[in-house]
Design a protein around this motif. Structure first.
Motif, short mmCIF file in Angstrom:
data_model
loop_
_atom_site.label_atom_id
_atom_site.label_comp_id
_atom_site.label_asym_id
_atom_site.label_seq_id
_atom_site.Cartn_x
_atom_site.Cartn_y
_atom_site.Cartn_z
N ASN A 193 -50.40 -12.85 -27.02
CA ASN A 193 -51.60 -12.34 -27.55
C ASN A 193 -52.39 -12.03 -26.37
N ILE A 194 -52.60 -13.22 -25.40
CA ILE A 194 -53.43 -12.81 -24.21
C ILE A 194 -52.92 -11.84 -23.31
N ALA A 195 -51.52 -11.69 -23.24
CA ALA A 195 -51.00 -10.83 -22.46
C ALA A 195 -51.22 -9.34 -22.88
N THR A 196 -51.05 -9.26 -24.31
CA THR A 196 -51.16 -7.94 -24.96
C THR A 196 -52.51 -7.43 -25.29
N GLY A 197 -53.57 -8.64 -25.20
CA GLY A 197 -54.84 -8.24 -25.62
C GLY A 197 -55.07 -8.20 -27.24
N VAL A 239 -42.33 -7.45 -20.43
CA VAL A 239 -42.91 -6.61 -19.75
C VAL A 239 -43.60 -5.41 -20.36
N LYS A 240 -42.79 -4.76 -21.64
CA LYS A 240 -43.52 -3.81 -22.23
C LYS A 240 -44.78 -4.00 -22.79
N HIS A 241 -44.90 -5.40 -23.65
CA HIS A 241 -46.16 -5.74 -24.06
C HIS A 241 -47.13 -6.06 -23.14
N CYS A 242 -47.01 -6.28 -21.88
CA CYS A 242 -48.01 -7.00 -20.92
C CYS A 242 -49.09 -5.75 -20.90
N ARG A 243 -50.38 -6.11 -21.19
CA ARG A 243 -51.62 -5.02 -20.99
C ARG A 243 -51.86 -5.26 -19.38
N LYS A 244 -52.80 -4.43 -18.81
CA LYS A 244 -53.17 -4.53 -17.62
C LYS A 244 -54.30 -5.40 -17.13
N MET A 245 -54.08 -6.44 -16.09
CA MET A 245 -54.92 -7.38 -16.15
C MET A 245 -56.22 -7.07 -15.42
N THR A 246 -57.32 -7.59 -15.81
CA THR A 246 -58.70 -6.87 -15.31
C THR A 246 -58.89 -7.59 -14.11
N THR A 247 -59.95 -7.00 -13.09
CA THR A 247 -60.42 -7.42 -11.77
C THR A 247 -60.99 -8.83 -12.16
N GLU A 248 -61.76 -9.08 -13.09
CA GLU A 248 -62.34 -10.40 -13.33
C GLU A 248 -61.06 -11.32 -13.44
N GLU A 249 -60.23 -10.95 -14.20
CA GLU A 249 -59.18 -12.06 -14.78
C GLU A 249 -58.16 -12.22 -13.42
N GLU A 290 -46.36 -21.21 6.29
CA GLU A 290 -47.47 -21.98 6.34
C GLU A 290 -48.67 -21.47 5.76
N GLU A 291 -49.04 -20.04 6.08
CA GLU A 291 -50.21 -19.48 5.41
C GLU A 291 -49.56 -18.03 4.78
N VAL A 292 -50.01 -18.10 3.74
CA VAL A 292 -49.65 -16.88 2.91
C VAL A 292 -50.99 -16.02 2.33
N ASP A 293 -50.73 -14.62 2.57
CA ASP A 293 -51.64 -13.56 2.09
C ASP A 293 -51.52 -13.18 0.52
N LEU A 294 -51.99 -13.69 -0.26
CA LEU A 294 -51.44 -13.18 -1.67
C LEU A 294 -52.51 -12.03 -2.22
N ASP A 295 -52.02 -10.90 -2.20
CA ASP A 295 -52.88 -9.84 -2.48
C ASP A 295 -52.72 -9.78 -4.28
N MET A 296 -53.49 -9.97 -5.26
CA MET A 296 -53.10 -10.17 -6.29
C MET A 296 -53.19 -8.59 -6.79
N ALA A 333 -51.59 -6.02 -5.49
CA ALA A 333 -50.47 -5.66 -5.34
C ALA A 333 -49.07 -6.16 -6.19
N GLN A 334 -49.52 -7.19 -7.00
CA GLN A 334 -48.52 -7.70 -8.00
C GLN A 334 -48.41 -6.82 -9.20
N SER A 335 -46.94 -6.97 -9.72
CA SER A 335 -46.84 -6.55 -10.86
C SER A 335 -47.56 -6.99 -12.01
N GLU A 336 -47.82 -6.51 -13.19
CA GLU A 336 -48.40 -6.97 -14.23
C GLU A 336 -47.47 -8.07 -14.88
N SER A 337 -46.06 -7.99 -14.77
CA SER A 337 -45.35 -9.10 -15.44
C SER A 337 -45.48 -10.31 -14.63
N THR A 338 -45.67 -10.18 -13.03
CA THR A 338 -45.62 -11.26 -12.21
C THR A 338 -47.27 -11.88 -12.38
#
Length: 369
Positions: free
Chosen positions: A7-11, A258-268, A303-309, A311-316
């Motif tokens: 339910n969190i994922a789908t809103g 994946v079909k039920h995943c809503r788009k995550m907000t910037t704050e989330e 050793e160092e990773v740059d994780l661009d949130m 750039a990630q798919s909604e399912s990820t």
């Protein structure tokens, strides 16, 4: 995957969503099936590990088809067990025949005029032999041997050599306790020599039967091993089919999630990034592996990773959210001291299930179009 997380994922704020309940039911069914498959994999792996140690000889074949054809001509494990029981019963009957032949020898010895001192147990108290049990470890006499030969309750002799050993013990006890110049010692030695002469006449038959039984036991063991190998080979093929079916269901389930995943907000996304920094090193590595599964170019082990949130798919992102939520709950309970073992186990199983869905997706993407 729990309904709350879905339910969190789908809103959807309503936990009673029919669609989400259906999805949860699918997940529960598949996890139950996976548990059973894991047990089958364990059983098969355990069998082949033991087989390698025992160096089992199995039928050779150039293909799976030939293997199946050979299995048609291999009796089942149950039939092999029945054959083993039949052979064992036949061997026991032959041994009883040898024991009856040995009885003829025993009668000749016990009918000798010097056999009377050995027919009954030694009267230790009546004869005042106070040191008898200090010298003789296992008393033996012919009445005891006769009773055991005639026993019908399963306590009797199973092998003719057992009887011959006890006959020798009767005479050797007498020779050990009595002085070699005494009458009892001389009588025992004389009868022992006569017994050994007659035993040598029966020994070839005994040796032949022992060799036959050894060969039959080897044949039965090999046949049983071959039958077990054939049964496990079939089980392995069936398991492979079931695993493929589970793989298809996992892909279907992944598509539904994946079909039920809503788009995550910037704050989330911001909160998710902050939560990642609170993970233990081990859990952080696992979280980065989740990202790498859908992003082959992402170096999760650097050793160092740059994780661009962004750039990630909604399912990820949602898989990360579920993983981080569970991991932080476990960390909190562990730091609180004790408890939560069942929840930890459930969380681990859920993460494993999510990983399975992701791995299925990755494998499907690799297939040529």
């Amino acid at each position: 995957m729990e309904t709350l997380d879905a339910n969190i994922a789908t809103g959807n704020p309503n936990s009673g969503s029919v669609e989400m309940e259906g999805l949860k039911h699918r997940v529960d069914e598949l996890m139950s099936k996976v548990d059973k498959l894991e047990q089958k994999v364990y059983d098969i792996d355990n069998f082949y590990s033991s087989a390698n140690k025992k160096q089992i000889i199995v039928p050779k074949g150039n293909s799976a088809t030939k293997g199946k054809d050979k299995e048609k001509h291999i009796p089942s494990i149950k039939k092999q067990q029945q054959e083993a029981s039949r052979r064992e019963a036949a061997a026991a009957k032959r041994m009883q025949d040898l024991i009856r032949q040995f009885g003829s020898i025993l009668r000749q010895i016990t009918q000798h005029k010097w056999a009377w001192p050995f027919m009954q147990p030694v009267d230790v108290e009546g004869l005042g032999l106070h040191d008898y049990y200090e010298i003789i470890d296992k008393p033996m006499d012919f009445s005891t041997i006769k009773n055991q030969m005639e026993a019908k309750d399963g306590t009797g002799y199973k092998h003719v050599r057992e009887i011959s050993s006890d006959v020798r013990l009767v005479f050797k006890n007498a020779m050990k306790y009595n002085d070699e110049k005494s009458d009892v010692h001389v009588m025992a030695k004389t009868l022992l020599d006569k017994f050994e002469e007659k035993w040598l006449q029966l020994l070839p038959k005994v040796t032949e039967e022992e060799k036959r039984r050894e060969e039959e036991e080897a044949e039965v063991q090999l046949a049983m091993q071959v039958a077990q190998e054939a049964a496990h080979a079939k089980m392995t093929r069936d398991l492979s089919t079931e695993l493929n079916e589970a793989d298809v269901h996992l892909e279907e389930l992944r598509e539904m999630v994946v079909k039920h995943c809503r788009k995550m907000t910037t704050e989330e996304k911001r909160k998710l990034g902050a939560a990642l920094t609170r993970l233990s090193p081990e859990d952080l590595s696992k979280a980065l592996e989740i990202v790498a599964q859908n992003n082959p170019s992402f170096q999760a082990t650097a050793e160092e990773v740059d994780l661009d949130m962004d750039a990630q798919s909604e399912s990820t992102l949602w898989r990360l959210k579920f993983f981080v939520k569970d991991a932080l709950e476990v960390q909190g309970k562990n730091s609180g001291g004790g408890g939560g073992n069942e929840n930890q186990s459930n969380n681990k199983r859920k993460r494993e299930f999510c990983d399975a869905i992701a791995k299925t997706s990755k494998k499907k993407c690799k297939k040529p179009t």
